[in-house]
Design a protein around this motif. Sequence first.
Motif, PDB file in Angstrom:
ATOM      1  N   TYR A 190     -16.138 -20.733 -47.486  1.00  0.00           N
ATOM      2  CA  TYR A 190     -15.796 -19.692 -46.512  1.00  0.00           C
ATOM      3  C   TYR A 190     -15.601 -20.265 -45.111  1.00  0.00           C
ATOM      4  N   ALA A 191     -16.192 -21.427 -44.852  1.00  0.00           N
ATOM      5  CA  ALA A 191     -16.197 -21.984 -43.498  1.00  0.00           C
ATOM      6  C   ALA A 191     -14.797 -22.199 -42.916  1.00  0.00           C
ATOM      7  N   PRO A 192     -13.847 -22.827 -43.656  1.00  0.00           N
ATOM      8  CA  PRO A 192     -12.522 -23.047 -43.079  1.00  0.00           C
ATOM      9  C   PRO A 192     -11.824 -21.752 -42.659  1.00  0.00           C
ATOM     10  N   GLY A 193     -11.913 -20.711 -43.504  1.00  0.00           N
ATOM     11  CA  GLY A 193     -11.288 -19.430 -43.167  1.00  0.00           C
ATOM     12  C   GLY A 193     -11.932 -18.789 -41.960  1.00  0.00           C
ATOM     13  N   PHE A 194     -13.262 -18.894 -41.870  1.00  0.00           N
ATOM     14  CA  PHE A 194     -13.984 -18.327 -40.734  1.00  0.00           C
ATOM     15  C   PHE A 194     -13.578 -19.023 -39.442  1.00  0.00           C
ATOM     16  N   ILE A 195     -13.538 -20.348 -39.474  1.00  0.00           N
ATOM     17  CA  ILE A 195     -13.155 -21.120 -38.282  1.00  0.00           C
ATOM     18  C   ILE A 195     -11.707 -20.836 -37.900  1.00  0.00           C
ATOM     19  N   ARG A 196     -10.835 -20.738 -38.906  1.00  0.00           N
ATOM     20  CA  ARG A 196      -9.425 -20.457 -38.634  1.00  0.00           C
ATOM     21  C   ARG A 196      -9.250 -19.107 -37.937  1.00  0.00           C
ATOM     22  N   GLN A 197      -9.985 -18.084 -38.412  1.00  0.00           N
ATOM     23  CA  GLN A 197      -9.888 -16.768 -37.801  1.00  0.00           C
ATOM     24  C   GLN A 197     -10.384 -16.779 -36.362  1.00  0.00           C
ATOM     25  N   LEU A 198     -11.459 -17.521 -36.099  1.00  0.00           N
ATOM     26  CA  LEU A 198     -11.951 -17.614 -34.726  1.00  0.00           C
ATOM     27  C   LEU A 198     -10.941 -18.300 -33.817  1.00  0.00           C
ATOM     28  N   LYS A 199     -10.289 -19.348 -34.326  1.00  0.00           N
ATOM     29  CA  LYS A 199      -9.275 -20.058 -33.528  1.00  0.00           C
ATOM     30  C   LYS A 199      -8.078 -19.163 -33.257  1.00  0.00           C
ATOM     31  N   GLU A 200      -7.664 -18.399 -34.271  1.00  0.00           N
ATOM     32  CA  GLU A 200      -6.527 -17.494 -34.097  1.00  0.00           C
ATOM     33  C   GLU A 200      -6.852 -16.411 -33.080  1.00  0.00           C
ATOM     34  N   ASN A 201      -8.091 -15.923 -33.112  1.00  0.00           N
ATOM     35  CA  ASN A 201      -8.499 -14.894 -32.156  1.00  0.00           C
ATOM     36  C   ASN A 201      -8.529 -15.454 -30.741  1.00  0.00           C
ATOM     37  N   LYS A 202      -9.017 -16.690 -30.587  1.00  0.00           N
ATOM     38  CA  LYS A 202      -9.073 -17.322 -29.270  1.00  0.00           C
ATOM     39  C   LYS A 202      -7.663 -17.571 -28.740  1.00  0.00           C
ATOM     40  N   LYS A 203      -6.760 -17.985 -29.616  1.00  0.00           N
ATOM     41  CA  LYS A 203      -5.375 -18.219 -29.208  1.00  0.00           C
ATOM     42  C   LYS A 203      -4.728 -16.910 -28.762  1.00  0.00           C
ATOM     43  N   LYS A 204      -5.053 -15.826 -29.488  1.00  0.00           N
ATOM     44  CA  LYS A 204      -4.495 -14.515 -29.165  1.00  0.00           C
ATOM     45  C   LYS A 204      -4.968 -14.053 -27.799  1.00  0.00           C
ATOM     46  N   GLU A 205      -6.254 -14.316 -27.493  1.00  0.00           N
ATOM     47  CA  GLU A 205      -6.818 -13.915 -26.198  1.00  0.00           C
ATOM     48  C   GLU A 205      -6.207 -14.706 -25.054  1.00  0.00           C
ATOM     49  N   ASN A 206      -5.811 -15.940 -25.310  1.00  0.00           N
ATOM     50  CA  ASN A 206      -5.259 -16.800 -24.256  1.00  0.00           C
ATOM     51  C   ASN A 206      -3.783 -16.532 -23.989  1.00  0.00           C
ATOM     52  N   GLN A 207      -3.139 -15.778 -24.884  1.00  0.00           N
ATOM     53  CA  GLN A 207      -1.712 -15.500 -24.698  1.00  0.00           C
ATOM     54  C   GLN A 207      -1.490 -14.419 -23.637  1.00  0.00           C
TER      55      GLN A 207
END
Length: 207
Positions: A190-207
Amino acid sequence: MSDFKKNVSELFEGWNTIPNWLSFIRIALIPVFVVLFLKGQILTAVIIMICAALTDLFDGKIARKFNQVSNLGKILDPIADKLSQMAIVVVLIVTYWDNAIKYLFMFFIVKELIMIIGGAILLSLGMRPTAAEIWGKVATNVFYIGMIFILAFGKNGALCDITGFTLPDVVTWILVTISAICTLISLLGYAPGFIRQLKENKKKENQ
């Protein structure tokens, strides 16, 4: 509407399905299992847990076959699994309190707590926890088979007096260890998917 409220609202769209009701039943059977077990009605308790495990087997099949997959079901099913597994582990910890194997049983509780915290973090950020991967399903099936076998034939097992057979300690250790290994692999999966979602959320916030 915030992402969190929107996410929660969408969870309940199309919730009234047979698979979801099976998950509700599985959750309702958990306290019944625990009370019966603690009262010494172990055979009845094991039968109740087998019924609960069967609802887990059938709800996914029904959801896919009759196209009753729902957003709530994707969350409710693993929650029911976690609660069922934690109930089994708790009664086994009580049963094996004077044995070092209790610490290995505690690993399952730690794993479920990590999963619950991770899921709560994703929901708070407006995201949904990822559905169970193949290793998650394998770990769940191995857990149910191994633990129900221990409940039936392990220390003070439901069928020990009837059959005259009790699992040797080494076999109990092997069953729990195999299940723990599968559970650890599932958690790491589950770890890779969890980390990926957090990165995608952070990228979305920075846009």
